[in-house]
Design a protein around this motif. Structure first.
Motif, short mmCIF file in Angstrom:
data_model
loop_
_atom_site.label_atom_id
_atom_site.label_comp_id
_atom_site.label_asym_id
_atom_site.label_seq_id
_atom_site.Cartn_x
_atom_site.Cartn_y
_atom_site.Cartn_z
N TYR A 17 -3.58 3.60 -2.54
CA TYR A 17 -3.49 2.46 -3.40
C TYR A 17 -2.93 1.11 -2.78
CZ TYR A 17 -4.78 6.46 -6.14
OH TYR A 17 -5.21 7.57 -6.71
N GLY A 43 -9.00 -2.72 -3.28
CA GLY A 43 -10.31 -2.56 -3.75
C GLY A 43 -10.46 -3.53 -5.14
N SER A 100 -5.23 -1.05 -7.49
CA SER A 100 -6.58 -0.75 -6.78
C SER A 100 -6.52 0.45 -5.99
CB SER A 100 -7.40 -1.71 -6.34
OG SER A 100 -6.59 -2.29 -5.22
N ARG A 101 -7.72 0.88 -5.84
CA ARG A 101 -7.61 1.90 -4.69
C ARG A 101 -8.00 1.17 -3.42
NH1 ARG A 101 -11.54 7.05 -5.46
NH2 ARG A 101 -9.83 7.73 -6.73
N TRP A 131 -6.28 -2.34 5.96
CA TRP A 131 -6.77 -1.97 4.55
C TRP A 131 -6.79 -3.07 3.87
CZ3 TRP A 131 -8.15 2.91 2.91
CH2 TRP A 131 -7.71 3.94 4.08
N GLU A 180 -13.78 2.04 -13.70
CA GLU A 180 -13.49 1.78 -12.16
C GLU A 180 -13.20 3.28 -11.57
OE1 GLU A 180 -14.28 -0.15 -9.33
OE2 GLU A 180 -15.14 -1.17 -11.14
N ARG A 222 -9.28 -0.20 0.21
CA ARG A 222 -10.49 0.27 1.08
C ARG A 222 -10.04 -0.35 2.59
NH1 ARG A 222 -13.23 -4.70 1.59
NH2 ARG A 222 -12.51 -6.10 0.13
N PRO A 223 -10.77 0.51 3.48
CA PRO A 223 -10.55 0.02 5.04
C PRO A 223 -11.18 -1.15 5.25
CG PRO A 223 -11.59 2.37 4.84
CD PRO A 223 -11.66 1.75 3.35
N ASP A 224 -10.36 -1.99 6.06
CA ASP A 224 -10.76 -3.45 6.29
C ASP A 224 -11.84 -3.20 7.43
OD1 ASP A 224 -11.10 -6.03 7.20
OD2 ASP A 224 -8.75 -6.45 7.18
N TYR A 251 0.79 -1.28 0.01
CA TYR A 251 -0.03 -0.07 0.04
C TYR A 251 0.87 1.22 0.23
CZ TYR A 251 -3.50 -3.25 1.12
OH TYR A 251 -4.38 -4.52 1.53
#
Length: 109
Positions: free
Chosen positions: A12, A45, A30-31, A42, A70, A33-35, A4
């Motif tokens: 990202y 995505g 990918s972007r 994280w 996307e 996302r929070p886990d 990340y």
């Protein structure tokens, strides 16, 4: 496992997995996302770009695939992804070339 990094206030992710059907490494950008299972983690995505890097056949070239619906990507993010994919492609190609050299041409040892 994913790596990340942040760019322009957005996190990202680059994830790599081996694709047995393709005999290739697959890299996904990918972007992140929070886990939802943790307060600090994280997850990757949906892949915006992915690359296939063959590691079994010298005649196959790495390929890049885009999912343009996307999100838009900053050039610096795409460039970083391409640097990682290029390095892996060069590593795979070098390993294949080394494996193709007959044992008697490898020198003493």
């Amino acid at each position: 496992m994913a790596d990340y990094w942040d760019h322009g206030g957005v996190r990202y992710a680059i994830q790599s997995i081996y694709s047995l059907p393709d005999d290739a490494w697959c890299f996904e950008l990918s972007r992140a996302r929070p886990d939802p299972q943790t307060t600090q983690g994280w997850l990757p995505g949906n892949a915006v770009v992915f690359a296939l890097v063959p590691d079994e056949d010298l005649s196959l070239e790495p390929t890049i695939h885009f999912d343009a619906k996307e999100l838009d990507l900053p050039l610096a993010v795409l460039a970083r992804f391409m640097e990682i994919v290029t390095a892996e492609a060069e590593r795979c190609r070098a390993a294949l070339l080394e494996a193709a050299v007959p044992a008697d041409r490898n020198g003493p040892g």
